[in-house]
Design a protein around this motif. Structure first.
Motif, mmCIF file in Angstrom:
data_model
loop_
_atom_site.group_PDB
_atom_site.id
_atom_site.type_symbol
_atom_site.label_atom_id
_atom_site.label_comp_id
_atom_site.label_asym_id
_atom_site.label_seq_id
_atom_site.Cartn_x
_atom_site.Cartn_y
_atom_site.Cartn_z
ATOM 1 N N LYS A 45 -3.983 -52.005 -9.802
ATOM 2 C CA LYS A 45 -5.077 -52.810 -10.465
ATOM 3 C C LYS A 45 -4.767 -54.228 -10.935
ATOM 4 N N ALA A 46 -3.792 -54.420 -11.530
ATOM 5 C CA ALA A 46 -3.366 -55.736 -11.829
ATOM 6 C C ALA A 46 -3.405 -56.772 -10.696
ATOM 7 N N ARG A 47 -2.857 -56.166 -9.577
ATOM 8 C CA ARG A 47 -3.029 -56.970 -8.352
ATOM 9 C C ARG A 47 -4.373 -56.889 -7.599
ATOM 10 N N HIS A 48 -5.511 -56.326 -8.088
ATOM 11 C CA HIS A 48 -6.700 -56.384 -7.334
ATOM 12 C C HIS A 48 -6.670 -55.302 -6.275
ATOM 13 N N LEU A 49 -5.713 -54.278 -6.207
ATOM 14 C CA LEU A 49 -5.588 -53.648 -4.894
ATOM 15 C C LEU A 49 -6.156 -52.104 -5.131
ATOM 16 N N SER A 50 -6.201 -51.428 -4.361
ATOM 17 C CA SER A 50 -6.605 -49.946 -4.537
ATOM 18 C C SER A 50 -5.310 -49.227 -4.547
ATOM 19 N N ARG A 51 -5.312 -48.229 -4.801
ATOM 20 C CA ARG A 51 -4.079 -47.252 -4.868
ATOM 21 C C ARG A 51 -3.346 -47.348 -3.387
ATOM 22 N N SER A 52 -4.226 -47.134 -2.530
ATOM 23 C CA SER A 52 -3.892 -46.687 -1.119
ATOM 24 C C SER A 52 -3.266 -48.030 -0.689
ATOM 25 N N ALA A 53 -3.951 -49.285 -0.812
ATOM 26 C CA ALA A 53 -3.497 -50.511 -0.543
ATOM 27 C C ALA A 53 -2.302 -51.008 -1.246
ATOM 28 N N PHE A 54 -2.021 -50.513 -2.199
ATOM 29 C CA PHE A 54 -0.679 -50.875 -2.863
ATOM 30 C C PHE A 54 0.448 -49.874 -2.204
ATOM 31 N N LEU A 55 0.280 -48.603 -2.127
ATOM 32 C CA LEU A 55 1.361 -47.752 -1.708
ATOM 33 C C LEU A 55 1.662 -48.042 -0.110
ATOM 34 N N THR A 56 0.712 -48.608 0.729
ATOM 35 C CA THR A 56 0.997 -49.157 2.046
ATOM 36 C C THR A 56 1.729 -50.495 1.934
ATOM 37 N N GLN A 57 1.217 -51.348 1.129
ATOM 38 C CA GLN A 57 2.008 -52.548 0.922
ATOM 39 C C GLN A 57 3.402 -52.138 0.660
ATOM 40 N N VAL A 58 3.826 -51.667 -0.373
ATOM 41 C CA VAL A 58 5.099 -51.202 -0.967
ATOM 42 C C VAL A 58 5.860 -50.494 0.057
ATOM 43 N N ALA A 59 5.208 -49.566 0.844
ATOM 44 C CA ALA A 59 6.005 -48.652 1.757
ATOM 45 C C ALA A 59 6.538 -49.756 2.994
ATOM 46 N N SER A 60 5.471 -50.521 3.355
ATOM 47 C CA SER A 60 5.818 -51.637 4.603
ATOM 48 C C SER A 60 6.769 -52.474 4.076
ATOM 49 N N GLU A 61 7.003 -52.792 3.022
ATOM 50 C CA GLU A 61 7.940 -53.965 2.455
ATOM 51 C C GLU A 61 9.385 -53.031 2.349
ATOM 52 N N ALA A 62 9.146 -51.797 2.066
ATOM 53 C CA ALA A 62 10.386 -50.949 1.847
ATOM 54 C C ALA A 62 10.981 -50.896 3.306
ATOM 55 N N MET A 63 10.263 -50.750 4.069
ATOM 56 C CA MET A 63 10.792 -50.277 5.399
ATOM 57 C C MET A 63 11.005 -51.665 6.183
ATOM 58 N N GLY A 64 11.071 -52.793 5.526
ATOM 59 C CA GLY A 64 11.288 -53.993 6.299
ATOM 60 C C GLY A 64 10.174 -54.434 6.941
ATOM 61 N N ARG A 65 9.039 -54.140 6.719
ATOM 62 C CA ARG A 65 7.805 -54.353 7.317
ATOM 63 C C ARG A 65 7.703 -53.950 8.899
ATOM 64 N N GLU A 66 8.236 -52.643 9.060
ATOM 65 C CA GLU A 66 8.230 -52.112 10.335
ATOM 66 C C GLU A 66 7.049 -51.774 10.682
ATOM 67 N N GLY A 67 5.785 -51.445 9.757
ATOM 68 C CA GLY A 67 4.766 -51.036 10.139
ATOM 69 C C GLY A 67 3.897 -51.842 11.080
ATOM 70 N N PRO A 68 2.822 -52.536 10.525
ATOM 71 C CA PRO A 68 1.902 -53.232 11.241
ATOM 72 C C PRO A 68 2.688 -54.679 11.748
ATOM 73 N N CYS A 69 3.508 -55.158 11.325
ATOM 74 C CA CYS A 69 4.177 -56.386 11.638
ATOM 75 C C CYS A 69 5.494 -56.319 12.015
ATOM 76 N N ARG A 70 6.141 -57.344 12.792
ATOM 77 C CA ARG A 70 7.656 -57.380 13.110
ATOM 78 C C ARG A 70 8.394 -58.599 12.528
ATOM 79 N N ASN A 71 9.566 -58.375 12.090
ATOM 80 C CA ASN A 71 10.146 -59.541 11.440
ATOM 81 C C ASN A 71 10.825 -60.364 12.904
ATOM 82 N N GLN A 72 10.895 -61.552 12.659
ATOM 83 C CA GLN A 72 11.087 -62.517 13.294
ATOM 84 C C GLN A 72 12.592 -62.884 13.629
#
Length: 134
Positions: free
Chosen positions: A107-134
């Motif tokens: 809420k403090a970041r103006h995100l939904s719970r789902s958006a926050f959990l998705t963001q944190v999961a992507s960051e924890a996995m090194g953004r393996e999700g929708p984007c790739r590291n260069q």
């Protein structure tokens, strides 16, 4: 986005986080508007070709690139999530106190719970999700 102009009226646009993504416009506003379309088309082509979207890099990194010297910088949020596939509803169990902290943090970041959990999961996995590291 890095915007360049020679006359202060027409602008060329480069999207450094999407190599090969360019646009232009007859005014600053039109250049930004056209850039959204270019980003949308570029991401669609990447996904159609089975390529991952590059992860965004820090603005300071782009600003230090001599190719972008003298650029006017505009940071935008381009909605490209639709290319990652439909969302799926899941059921998970989370301790109540942790869930309260998650909700407050989101809420403090103006995100939904789902958006926050998705963001944190992507960051924890090194953004393996929708984007790739260069």
């Amino acid at each position: 986005m890095a915007l360049h102009t020679d006359d202060g009226v027409t602008y060329g646009v480069t999207v450094p986080d999407l190599p090969g993504c360019f646009s232009a416009g007859e005014s600053l506003d039109q250049a930004i508007e056209n850039a959204y379309e270019a980003i949308d088309a570029h991401v669609e082509l990447l996904m159609d070709d089975g390529d991952a979207v590059p992860c965004p890099r820090p603005l300071a990194e782009h600003q230090s690139n001599p190719d972008f010297a003298g650029a006017v910088w505009v940071v935008i949020d381009a909605p490209i999530e639709r290319y990652f596939g439909p969302t799926e509803k899941i059921h998970i169990r989370v301790p109540r106190r942790l869930l309260q902290r998650i909700d407050a943090h989101a809420k403090a970041r103006h995100l939904s719970r789902s958006a926050f959990l998705t963001q944190v999961a992507s960051e924890a996995m090194g953004r393996e999700g929708p984007c790739r590291n260069q």
